[in-house]
Motif scaffolding. Structure first.
Motif, mmCIF file in Angstrom:
data_model
loop_
_atom_site.group_PDB
_atom_site.id
_atom_site.type_symbol
_atom_site.label_atom_id
_atom_site.label_comp_id
_atom_site.label_asym_id
_atom_site.label_seq_id
_atom_site.Cartn_x
_atom_site.Cartn_y
_atom_site.Cartn_z
ATOM 1 N N LEU A 199 8.086 11.391 8.936
ATOM 2 C CA LEU A 199 7.123 10.766 8.042
ATOM 3 C C LEU A 199 7.657 10.906 6.627
ATOM 4 C CD1 LEU A 199 3.244 11.063 8.187
ATOM 5 C CD2 LEU A 199 4.473 10.980 6.016
ATOM 6 N N GLY A 200 8.165 9.798 6.069
ATOM 7 C CA GLY A 200 8.782 9.821 4.755
ATOM 8 C C GLY A 200 7.764 9.810 3.632
ATOM 9 N N LEU A 201 8.046 10.591 2.580
ATOM 10 C CA LEU A 201 7.124 10.756 1.461
ATOM 11 C C LEU A 201 7.757 10.422 0.112
ATOM 12 C CD1 LEU A 201 5.477 14.076 2.704
ATOM 13 C CD2 LEU A 201 4.292 11.887 2.414
ATOM 14 N N ALA A 202 8.907 9.733 0.132
ATOM 15 C CA ALA A 202 9.540 9.320 -1.116
ATOM 16 C C ALA A 202 8.955 7.988 -1.583
ATOM 17 C CB ALA A 202 11.057 9.230 -0.929
ATOM 18 N N TYR A 203 9.605 7.384 -2.567
ATOM 19 C CA TYR A 203 9.075 6.167 -3.189
ATOM 20 C C TYR A 203 9.276 4.935 -2.308
ATOM 21 C CZ TYR A 203 8.250 8.511 -7.654
ATOM 22 O OH TYR A 203 7.765 9.337 -8.639
ATOM 23 N N PRO A 204 8.434 3.912 -2.492
ATOM 24 C CA PRO A 204 8.539 2.693 -1.679
ATOM 25 C C PRO A 204 9.905 2.018 -1.751
ATOM 26 C CG PRO A 204 6.462 2.711 -2.877
ATOM 27 C CD PRO A 204 7.262 3.876 -3.391
ATOM 28 N N ARG A 205 10.586 2.116 -2.887
ATOM 29 C CA ARG A 205 11.900 1.472 -3.036
ATOM 30 C C ARG A 205 12.903 1.966 -2.011
ATOM 31 N NH1 ARG A 205 14.304 2.575 -8.530
ATOM 32 N NH2 ARG A 205 16.113 1.680 -7.480
ATOM 33 N N LEU A 206 12.709 3.195 -1.505
ATOM 34 C CA LEU A 206 13.644 3.776 -0.530
ATOM 35 C C LEU A 206 13.335 3.335 0.895
ATOM 36 C CD1 LEU A 206 16.008 5.741 -0.021
ATOM 37 C CD2 LEU A 206 14.355 7.621 -0.015
ATOM 38 N N SER A 207 12.190 2.703 1.100
ATOM 39 C CA SER A 207 11.752 2.370 2.448
ATOM 40 C C SER A 207 12.567 1.229 3.049
ATOM 41 C CB SER A 207 10.275 1.994 2.432
ATOM 42 O OG SER A 207 9.820 1.676 3.724
ATOM 43 N N TYR A 208 13.040 1.429 4.269
ATOM 44 C CA TYR A 208 13.753 0.383 4.998
ATOM 45 C C TYR A 208 12.765 -0.691 5.456
ATOM 46 C CZ TYR A 208 17.953 3.280 5.163
ATOM 47 O OH TYR A 208 19.065 4.024 4.815
ATOM 48 N N SER A 209 13.234 -1.928 5.448
ATOM 49 C CA SER A 209 12.450 -3.092 5.888
ATOM 50 C C SER A 209 11.194 -3.319 5.061
ATOM 51 C CB SER A 209 12.082 -2.978 7.381
ATOM 52 O OG SER A 209 13.252 -2.902 8.171
ATOM 53 N N GLY A 210 11.133 -2.706 3.878
ATOM 54 C CA GLY A 210 9.993 -2.918 2.993
ATOM 55 C C GLY A 210 8.687 -2.350 3.501
ATOM 56 N N ALA A 211 8.745 -1.418 4.439
ATOM 57 C CA ALA A 211 7.527 -0.837 5.015
ATOM 58 C C ALA A 211 6.822 0.055 3.993
ATOM 59 C CB ALA A 211 7.876 -0.036 6.263
ATOM 60 N N THR A 212 5.524 -0.127 3.830
ATOM 61 C CA THR A 212 4.753 0.686 2.879
ATOM 62 C C THR A 212 4.634 2.116 3.389
ATOM 63 O OG1 THR A 212 3.453 -1.249 2.246
ATOM 64 C CG2 THR A 212 2.560 0.912 1.662
ATOM 65 N N PRO A 213 5.046 3.122 2.581
ATOM 66 C CA PRO A 213 4.954 4.516 3.026
ATOM 67 C C PRO A 213 3.509 4.966 3.249
ATOM 68 C CG PRO A 213 6.491 4.296 1.189
ATOM 69 C CD PRO A 213 5.756 2.992 1.294
ATOM 70 N N VAL A 214 3.355 5.982 4.071
ATOM 71 C CA VAL A 214 2.023 6.493 4.418
ATOM 72 C C VAL A 214 1.260 6.941 3.181
ATOM 73 C CG1 VAL A 214 0.778 8.318 5.647
ATOM 74 C CG2 VAL A 214 2.699 7.146 6.766
ATOM 75 N N PHE A 215 1.925 7.708 2.296
ATOM 76 C CA PHE A 215 1.192 8.234 1.147
ATOM 77 C C PHE A 215 0.774 7.132 0.185
ATOM 78 C CE2 PHE A 215 0.630 10.656 -2.880
ATOM 79 C CZ PHE A 215 -0.390 11.482 -2.443
ATOM 80 N N ASP A 216 1.557 6.063 0.098
ATOM 81 C CA ASP A 216 1.157 4.935 -0.741
ATOM 82 C C ASP A 216 -0.134 4.308 -0.222
ATOM 83 O OD1 ASP A 216 3.455 3.803 -2.858
ATOM 84 O OD2 ASP A 216 4.177 5.210 -1.357
ATOM 85 N N ASN A 217 -0.267 4.222 1.094
ATOM 86 C CA ASN A 217 -1.519 3.712 1.654
ATOM 87 C C ASN A 217 -2.666 4.690 1.446
ATOM 88 O OD1 ASN A 217 -0.841 1.140 2.567
ATOM 89 N ND2 ASN A 217 0.058 1.925 4.451
ATOM 90 N N MET A 218 -2.394 5.985 1.528
ATOM 91 C CA MET A 218 -3.440 6.970 1.224
ATOM 92 C C MET A 218 -3.962 6.757 -0.190
ATOM 93 S SD MET A 218 -2.183 10.639 2.738
ATOM 94 C CE MET A 218 -1.844 10.935 4.477
ATOM 95 N N MET A 219 -3.040 6.518 -1.133
ATOM 96 C CA MET A 219 -3.444 6.318 -2.526
ATOM 97 C C MET A 219 -4.217 5.007 -2.689
ATOM 98 S SD MET A 219 -0.258 7.707 -4.840
ATOM 99 C CE MET A 219 0.962 6.548 -4.180
ATOM 100 N N SER A 220 -3.699 3.925 -2.139
ATOM 101 C CA SER A 220 -4.324 2.612 -2.347
ATOM 102 C C SER A 220 -5.690 2.512 -1.673
ATOM 103 C CB SER A 220 -3.404 1.503 -1.842
ATOM 104 O OG SER A 220 -3.213 1.591 -0.444
ATOM 105 N N GLU A 221 -5.895 3.280 -0.599
ATOM 106 C CA GLU A 221 -7.177 3.270 0.096
ATOM 107 C C GLU A 221 -8.124 4.356 -0.413
ATOM 108 O OE1 GLU A 221 -6.632 3.293 4.345
ATOM 109 O OE2 GLU A 221 -4.976 1.842 4.241
ATOM 110 N N ASN A 222 -7.738 5.029 -1.508
ATOM 111 C CA ASN A 222 -8.563 6.091 -2.110
ATOM 112 C C ASN A 222 -8.914 7.187 -1.107
ATOM 113 O OD1 ASN A 222 -8.731 4.866 -4.721
ATOM 114 N ND2 ASN A 222 -10.277 3.457 -3.919
ATOM 115 N N LEU A 223 -7.925 7.578 -0.334
ATOM 116 C CA LEU A 223 -8.141 8.622 0.671
ATOM 117 C C LEU A 223 -7.816 10.015 0.156
ATOM 118 C CD1 LEU A 223 -6.666 6.785 3.800
ATOM 119 C CD2 LEU A 223 -9.063 6.955 3.085
ATOM 120 N N VAL A 224 -7.250 10.102 -1.055
ATOM 121 C CA VAL A 224 -6.945 11.400 -1.661
ATOM 122 C C VAL A 224 -7.578 11.450 -3.047
ATOM 123 C CG1 VAL A 224 -4.850 11.971 -0.388
ATOM 124 C CG2 VAL A 224 -4.686 10.467 -2.395
#
Length: 370
Positions: free
Chosen positions: A167-192
């Motif tokens: 489970l990768g936790l670095a920045y979206p720019r590092l993500s292969y195939s443009g997949a949105t990282p888990v923590f980015d979705n946590m942030m955008s969905e106001n889960l933290v």
């Protein structure tokens, strides 16, 4: 607030050694021998922490679930990558046969795509397809999370790995195939409650390691957090001022760039600088690693990383890894893949509570409480 706890077992390196496969593995992968690779709140647990397992000071991993009903997997929580992937029923590699496999047919919330995923690690690789499903990390539930379902996991490293996926936790720019990282979705969905997560890696096995999403536990460190700006928003990359030994610069004398990486077990750097450090600590190359006299643990001084004007000493008891009363090895290794970067892996992070702050693009560091 939720914390994922991490546990402790035997290392992949040790398992390969026990099976007589280490030398062959190191010949095929002449770098990163202790690492993995390079390339209004809607939730009642707005700050959540997850326990992680310390795999003999080599890998730290915890448990997540994917799908409905949930299918459980152990994953490395990796600040050095950005993709989430797990083995799948479509995988025929030996590594998949020995690990939990995700079955899309058994999840009512799975959504398939035609996109593919291919990631090459310094110590392994995977290929697969991308899909969407519900991912649960502790009590945080992320809907429609894109993740990789492995189809191939060649080689011996992932076969012997005690974890299923990453489970990768670095920045979206590092993500292969443009997949949105888990923590980015946590942030955008106001889960933290805060757009940050913090990590405690137990240095002695006495207290449980964890990653905490959305919060900071100040009982695990002493003094105050020192904040370091992220220099490049790709990895969690920072500027190091110098690396010294007895007050003498032994590497990075004019400053250098470093990655703060929970998914790398050792301290890695450019070959020439690492050779200089091995010379200072008396490391002798043998069978893929640098052997050090165990008596040196009580004699050698700290190696000091100066970061943003603050000194972060790493004692000999940390940078020399002791496997038995008479067998010790250096915790430093060459980094050939990114020869201009250092990697501050778990050897460093066991000494310092670390906070990865996406809201302000900075890393907080403080000495762990003893």
């Amino acid at each position: 607030m939720f914390r994922v706890h991490l546990k402790k077992t035997k290392s992949v390196r040790q398992i390969l050694q026990e099976h007589g496969l280490l030398d062959d593995f190191l010949k095929k992968h002449p770098y990163n021998h202790g690492t993995k690779y390079f390339p209004g709140l809607q939730n009642t647990f707005a700050t959540d922490s997850e326990p992680m397992q310390n795999y003999m000071d080599i890998e730290y991993f915890g448990t997540i679930s994917v799908g409905t009903p949930p299918q459980e997997f152990t994953v490395i929580f990796d600040t050095g990558s950005s993709n989430l992937w797990v083995p799948s029923v479509y995988c025929s590699s030996g590594a998949c046969s020995d690990h939990h496999k995700f079955s899309p047919q058994q999840s009512s919330t799975f959504r398939s795509t035609s996109q593919t995923l291919s990631i090459t690690y310094g110590t392994g690789s995977m290929t697969g397809i991308l899909g969407y499903d519900t991912v649960q990390v502790g009590n945080i539930q992320v809907s429609n999370q894109i993740f990789g379902l492995s189809q191939t996991e060649p080689g011996s490293f992932l076969y012997y790995a005690p974890f299923d996926g990453i489970l990768g936790l670095a920045y979206p720019r590092l993500s292969y195939s443009g997949a949105t990282p888990v923590f980015d979705n946590m942030m955008s969905e106001n889960l933290v409650s805060q757009d940050l997560f913090s990590v405690f890696l137990s240095p002695d096995g006495q207290r449980g390691s964890f990653i905490m999403f959305g919060g900071i536990d100040d009982s695990y460190y002493t003094g105050s957090l020192n904040w370091v700006p992220v220099s490049v928003e790709y990895y969690w990359q920072i500027t190091v001022d110098s690396i010294t030994f007895n007050g003498q610069a032994i590497a990075c004398s004019g400053g250098c760039q470093a990655i703060v990486d929970t998914g790398t077990s050792l301290l890695a750097g450019p070959p020439n600088a690492i050779a200089n450090i091995q010379n200072f600590i008396g490391g002798q190359y043998s069978n893929g690693q640098y052997i050090v006299n165990c008596n040196a643990i009580n004699k050698l001084p700290d190696i000091v990383f100066t970061i943003n004007g603050i000194q972060y000493p790493v004692p000999a008891s940390a940078y020399i890894r002791q496997f038995s009363s008479s067998y010790c090895a250096s915790g430093f290794e060459n980094m050939f893949f990114h020869s201009d970067l250092w990697t501050l892996g778990d050897i460093f992070l066991r000494q310092y509570y670390s906070v990865f702050d996406r809201a302000n693009n900075q890393i907080g560091l403080a000495p762990v409480a003893k």
